[in-house]
Structures are given as C-alpha cells and as structure tokens.
Design a protein around this motif. Structure first.
Motif, mmCIF file in Angstrom:
data_model
loop_
_atom_site.group_PDB
_atom_site.id
_atom_site.type_symbol
_atom_site.label_atom_id
_atom_site.label_comp_id
_atom_site.label_asym_id
_atom_site.label_seq_id
_atom_site.Cartn_x
_atom_site.Cartn_y
_atom_site.Cartn_z
ATOM 1 N N LEU A 210 71.163 31.860 6.276
ATOM 2 C CA LEU A 210 70.152 32.340 6.921
ATOM 3 C C LEU A 210 69.768 33.709 6.317
ATOM 4 C CD1 LEU A 210 71.753 31.460 10.409
ATOM 5 C CD2 LEU A 210 70.237 30.230 8.896
ATOM 6 N N ASP A 211 70.707 34.484 5.777
ATOM 7 C CA ASP A 211 70.196 35.545 5.017
ATOM 8 C C ASP A 211 68.981 35.569 4.228
ATOM 9 O OD1 ASP A 211 72.167 36.996 6.500
ATOM 10 O OD2 ASP A 211 73.470 37.112 4.721
ATOM 11 N N ASP A 212 69.053 34.394 3.469
ATOM 12 C CA ASP A 212 68.153 34.225 2.494
ATOM 13 C C ASP A 212 66.850 33.917 3.236
ATOM 14 O OD1 ASP A 212 69.032 34.712 -0.080
ATOM 15 O OD2 ASP A 212 70.390 33.068 0.092
ATOM 16 N N LEU A 213 66.784 33.118 4.393
ATOM 17 C CA LEU A 213 65.759 32.610 5.109
ATOM 18 C C LEU A 213 65.084 34.018 5.715
ATOM 19 C CD1 LEU A 213 66.850 29.852 7.220
ATOM 20 C CD2 LEU A 213 64.615 29.674 5.927
ATOM 21 N N GLU A 214 65.961 35.038 6.180
ATOM 22 C CA GLU A 214 65.368 36.305 6.568
ATOM 23 C C GLU A 214 64.645 37.139 5.298
ATOM 24 O OE1 GLU A 214 65.250 37.707 9.364
ATOM 25 O OE2 GLU A 214 66.531 36.988 10.809
ATOM 26 N N LYS A 215 65.493 36.908 4.182
ATOM 27 C CA LYS A 215 65.004 37.578 2.977
ATOM 28 C C LYS A 215 63.531 37.201 2.496
ATOM 29 C CE LYS A 215 68.181 38.868 0.487
ATOM 30 N NZ LYS A 215 69.251 38.880 -0.536
ATOM 31 N N GLY A 222 56.472 36.454 5.929
ATOM 32 C CA GLY A 222 56.459 35.096 6.469
ATOM 33 C C GLY A 222 55.438 34.007 6.063
ATOM 34 N N ARG A 223 55.013 34.135 4.694
ATOM 35 C CA ARG A 223 53.975 33.168 4.220
ATOM 36 C C ARG A 223 54.535 32.147 3.197
ATOM 37 N NH1 ARG A 223 50.163 34.615 1.086
ATOM 38 N NH2 ARG A 223 48.529 33.064 1.816
ATOM 39 N N CYS A 245 69.926 26.072 10.611
ATOM 40 C CA CYS A 245 68.608 25.914 10.145
ATOM 41 C C CYS A 245 67.634 25.668 11.065
ATOM 42 C CB CYS A 245 68.754 25.216 8.731
ATOM 43 S SG CYS A 245 69.527 25.975 7.661
ATOM 44 N N ILE A 246 67.877 24.521 11.853
ATOM 45 C CA ILE A 246 67.208 24.033 12.900
ATOM 46 C C ILE A 246 67.024 25.200 14.014
ATOM 47 C CG2 ILE A 246 67.062 22.409 14.822
ATOM 48 C CD1 ILE A 246 68.498 20.559 12.813
ATOM 49 N N ALA A 247 68.040 25.809 14.328
ATOM 50 C CA ALA A 247 67.986 26.867 15.370
ATOM 51 C C ALA A 247 66.668 27.975 14.727
ATOM 52 C CB ALA A 247 69.404 27.205 15.564
ATOM 53 N N TRP A 248 67.289 28.212 13.445
ATOM 54 C CA TRP A 248 66.353 29.405 12.897
ATOM 55 C C TRP A 248 64.927 29.023 13.083
ATOM 56 C CZ3 TRP A 248 65.575 33.749 10.173
ATOM 57 C CH2 TRP A 248 64.409 34.005 9.484
ATOM 58 N N ASN A 249 64.593 27.720 12.697
ATOM 59 C CA ASN A 249 63.165 27.416 12.910
ATOM 60 C C ASN A 249 62.585 27.460 14.308
ATOM 61 O OD1 ASN A 249 63.039 26.723 10.143
ATOM 62 N ND2 ASN A 249 62.692 24.471 10.668
ATOM 63 N N GLN A 250 63.609 26.984 15.347
ATOM 64 C CA GLN A 250 63.034 27.286 16.659
ATOM 65 C C GLN A 250 62.798 28.459 17.208
ATOM 66 O OE1 GLN A 250 66.170 24.903 18.472
ATOM 67 N NE2 GLN A 250 65.317 22.756 18.122
#
Length: 254
Positions: A210-215, A222-223, A245-250
C-alpha cells in the motif's frame, strides 16, 4: 485517480511470478508457481470487479491458460504476449478487452510505425494497449522487447508518449530491472509517466504494498495505476493482501 490493477503472468503454461530481469530462453528466476489455473485468478478478479488487469504470456506454451482466463471474464482482462496480426483478433474473440503489443512493433530493434498502423487498422486503437516495458539506459529508459531480453534504441520520452497516445487506449510499462524484486518502484519512471502520458498508464515493477500505491498516487498526481505481483498474498507474497488492495481502490474512487 491511481488504482490497483491485477495481473496474471503465465510462463511455461503456469501462473507464475518471476524476476523480470532474469527471463531468458532457458527460463527465469521464479518467486511463485500457482497450483491454480489462470481461470481461478480471472474469476477472483471478476468477483471483486477488478477491471483492467493484464494477462501476460511470457514465452511459448501459454495460449491455453490465457484463453481460459479470458473466457472466464469476457471483456474484463487485457492480453499480451506474442501478439501479431495473425493472432490478435483471436484473443479479442476469446474475451480480451484489449490486446497488448510490444515486440511486433519492432524489426531488428527498430520501431515500425507501419506495423503500428497495421495493428490499429486490424483491432482499433480502442482495443490496443502499447506495452512500453523498459530497461534503464544512458538515455533514461529504453523499450525492451522479446521477453525484455532485447533493449531497443527507442527511449521513453515525452515526445514518444505524445506520438503514440493517439494510436492506443492505454500504456502498460513494466520496469524490467526491478520487476519481481519487491525492492520498491522506479520512482523517476512513474513521475515521467504521470507528467507526460496523455492517456491512461499502468506501471508494474518492484511494488511491495500500500505504501507504493500511495507513492504512485503522489508521484503521478493520481494519473498512473499500479500493478502489484510478487508481493501479493495470492501469489505467495507477505507484504500485502488482495483484500487490502481492493479496499484501497474503494477508498480511492473505484
């Protein structure tokens, strides 16, 4: 907004996660081999509405598993791996929403606009993803073909992204030097894509959680979307779960 995108990587007819830079004709360093077929993962992604994932065939012997996945979720997954004018439509007919193309577009390591135009005419830009997977060079990042073994003379530049954007619907970019290593993303490459890609882009390579998703969200404003492979629990990883990851998307606007 940045989203997690799923993947199904196939090698020698099995769902695997490999170290991308190790892939040769003789094999690859393997992080994970699944006992499940590709259709299991396709159905899992379908169950959770994880659109836009890619199925990649790394070398020969993957057609049966690829089409099982595509048949399991018609128009829910993209397919790449050996795509050319002779087989592209068969993968769309099997259920792929898009075909993903790299090596076909190069002859002797040189990019062919003629071949790209032929592919666009055959499948339509709306069904085409250009795979700009690359390796670091003195020029920055150069597109790598033939299972990332051949580094071409074509560098990923703002001008190239602008030129190709009208010929496809998305870009997919594996950073082959960090693919499968679970040691972090190529931040500079993500920043380049976020700043200069005129169309949707998905980055893959080195992500741990998740840290990499944030990064990626921050670096690309956000693109750019992110694929996580070897670090994911469904592929034997211990850094992040599919549920997270599903929760991140939501939480981020899926």
């Amino acid at each position: 907004m940045t989203q997690f995108r799923p993947c199904i990587d196939l090698h020698a007819g099995k769902v695997k996660q490999i170290v991308g830079g190790s892939l040769t004709d003789a094999g690859a360093t393997t992080n994970f081999v699944s006992a499940q077929g590709a259709d299991y993962f396709a159905n899992l992604y379908r169950q959770h509405g994880l659109q836009g994932g890619h199925v990649i065939g790394l070398g020969p012997g993957n057609e049966e598993q690829a089409k099982l996945a595509l048949n399991s979720w018609p128009k829910g997954l993209q397919y790449g791996g050996g795509i050319n004018l002779e087989n592209a439509k068969s993968y769309l007919d099997a259920g792929a929403s898009h075909v993903i193309v790299t090596s076909f577009l190069f002859s002797g390591g040189v990019f062919s606009l003629e071949k790209l135009n032929q592919m666009v005419k055959l499948v339509g830009a709306e069904h085409l993803v250009l795979d700009l997977s690359c390796r670091r060079t003195d020029q920055g990042w150069n597109i790598a073909t033939d299972r990332w073994q051949t580094v071409t003379g074509t560098a990923i530049t703002p001008a190239l992204l602008e030129q190709l954007a009208s010929q496809c619907s998305e870009f997919l970019v594996h950073a082959a030097d960090v693919e499968g290593l679970q040691q972090g993303i190529d931040e500079a490459l993500v920043s380049l894509l976020g700043k200069h890609s005129p169309i949707a882009a998905t980055y893959a390579g080195g992500a741990t959680g998740l840290d990499d998703l944030e990064k990626v969200k921050t670096l690309s404003n956000g693109r750019v979307d992110l694929t996580i492979g070897s670090a994911l629990d469904i592929f034997g990883g211990s850094h992040v779960t599919l549920a997270q990851c599903i929760a991140w998307n939501q939480a981020n606007g899926q």
